[in-house]
Design a protein around this motif. Structure first.
Motif, mmCIF file in Angstrom:
data_model
loop_
_atom_site.group_PDB
_atom_site.id
_atom_site.type_symbol
_atom_site.label_atom_id
_atom_site.label_comp_id
_atom_site.label_asym_id
_atom_site.label_seq_id
_atom_site.Cartn_x
_atom_site.Cartn_y
_atom_site.Cartn_z
ATOM 1 N N ARG A 1 1.336 7.310 -5.656
ATOM 2 C CA ARG A 1 0.652 6.232 -6.373
ATOM 3 C C ARG A 1 1.226 6.073 -7.782
ATOM 4 N NH1 ARG A 1 -3.831 4.824 -3.361
ATOM 5 N NH2 ARG A 1 -4.582 6.452 -1.951
ATOM 6 N N ARG B 1 0.843 -1.193 0.000
ATOM 7 C CA ARG B 1 0.000 0.000 0.000
ATOM 8 C C ARG B 1 0.877 1.242 0.000
ATOM 9 N NH1 ARG B 1 -3.475 -1.183 4.621
ATOM 10 N NH2 ARG B 1 -3.230 -3.234 3.642
ATOM 11 N N GLU C 1 -0.926 11.225 -4.309
ATOM 12 C CA GLU C 1 -1.256 10.867 -5.693
ATOM 13 C C GLU C 1 0.013 10.671 -6.519
ATOM 14 O OE1 GLU C 1 -4.170 9.825 -6.925
ATOM 15 O OE2 GLU C 1 -4.625 9.944 -4.790
ATOM 16 N N GLU D 1 -3.831 1.471 -6.016
ATOM 17 C CA GLU D 1 -5.256 1.822 -5.956
ATOM 18 C C GLU D 1 -5.787 1.853 -4.526
ATOM 19 O OE1 GLU D 1 -6.589 2.845 -8.734
ATOM 20 O OE2 GLU D 1 -4.674 2.336 -9.683
ATOM 21 N N ARG D 2 -4.977 1.469 -3.540
ATOM 22 C CA ARG D 2 -5.480 1.431 -2.164
ATOM 23 C C ARG D 2 -5.486 2.821 -1.544
ATOM 24 N NH1 ARG D 2 -2.687 -3.739 -2.112
ATOM 25 N NH2 ARG D 2 -4.306 -5.336 -1.919
ATOM 26 N N ARG E 1 3.184 2.751 -9.584
ATOM 27 C CA ARG E 1 2.922 2.216 -10.927
ATOM 28 C C ARG E 1 4.198 2.201 -11.768
ATOM 29 N NH1 ARG E 1 -1.418 6.045 -10.318
ATOM 30 N NH2 ARG E 1 -3.291 4.959 -9.572
ATOM 31 N N GLU F 1 0.469 -2.796 -8.726
ATOM 32 C CA GLU F 1 -0.607 -2.048 -9.382
ATOM 33 C C GLU F 1 -1.846 -1.999 -8.491
ATOM 34 O OE1 GLU F 1 -0.894 -4.102 -13.101
ATOM 35 O OE2 GLU F 1 0.580 -2.808 -14.095
ATOM 36 N N GLU F 2 -2.137 -3.092 -7.797
ATOM 37 C CA GLU F 2 -3.236 -3.085 -6.842
ATOM 38 C C GLU F 2 -2.933 -2.158 -5.674
ATOM 39 O OE1 GLU F 2 -3.778 -7.170 -5.814
ATOM 40 O OE2 GLU F 2 -4.838 -7.664 -7.683
#
Length: 232
Positions: free
Chosen positions: A196, A182, A193, A231-232, A200, A227-228
């Motif tokens: 994140r 995470r 952001e 999105e957390r 990626r 990648e998951e």
């Protein structure tokens, strides 16, 4: 403080702190060691002892300048390097000017302020800087900002190994318990952001293993897991 754990060819992990979730990486390098991240101040003597049989510490590379990563650096007696965008914070408050433990729920919000001060060895003089694409100790520097402006990972193409500092966490910093990958909590990051996007970017390298600044690595289907995580 435990002993060294082998990560891959010529790369070792020393865990420290309470609990043992602060990661410092020792990379064998021309008769000595390049140290990637230094954990907290209380780890300094253990890092020096672990590095001695490998030839001692030649230099330190900071994944970023937060207090739980630069903590031991001032006591190690080796030149310290970081990304140019991290230099100011490394030589001053370790990024605490944008961290806000008040964003955490209680009791964490009351605990982290004193912990950040306890962990920190203080400002560290930066000998030089490393930018994306530079090569050090057989690893390529990858700039992955967000958690910190000059956060970097070290990437080794030949075995697809990533040493990723705090690009992602494999624990819940609010509880200290292990967790799925995470982003770092907003309370400790400059721009979540952007963080994140950096997860990626790391995922796109398709590592075989990604070893973070805290707790355990991501292995297996690393790209999908990261990648998951983004999105957390």
């Amino acid at each position: 403080m435990g002993g060294l754990e082998k990560v891959s060819d010529g790369v070792w992990l020393l865990r420290g702190g309470v609990p043992r979730s602060m990661n410092a990486y020792l990379i064998e390098d021309e008769g000595g060691v390049t140290l990637f991240d230094t954990g907290v101040a209380q780890m300094a003597k253990h890092i020096q002892a672990a590095a001695a049989p490998l030839g001692g510490i030649r230099r330190v590379v900071l994944g970023h300048s937060h207090t739980d990563h630069r903590g031991s650096a001032p006591a190690l007696g080796a030149p310290v390097y970081c990304h140019p965008d991290e230099r100011k914070d490394a030589e001053s408050d370790g990024g605490r000017h944008y961290q806000d433990p008040k964003k955490l729920p209680p009791p964490s919000r009351y605990v982290y302020g004193p912990l950040l001060r306890l962990w920190d060895g203080g400002p560290v003089k930066i000998e030089g800087t490393l930018e994306e694409g530079d090569v050090i100790a057989g690893f390529e520097v990858v700039h992955l900002p967000g958690h910190a402006p000059g956060q970097i990972a070290l990437w080794r193409e030949r075995d697809r190994l990533a040493l990723s500092s705090d690009v992602f966490y494999t624990l819940d910093a609010r509880t200290g318990f292990k967790a799925s990958p995470r982003p770092a909590l907003d309370a400790f990051s400059l721009d979540t952001e952007q963080a994140r996007a950096s997860i990626r970017k790391l995922a796109a390298l398709e590592p075989v293993a990604a070893w973070p600044g805290h707790a355990d690595p991501v292995v297996g289907d690393v790209r999908r897991k990261l990648e998951e995580a983004a999105e957390r």
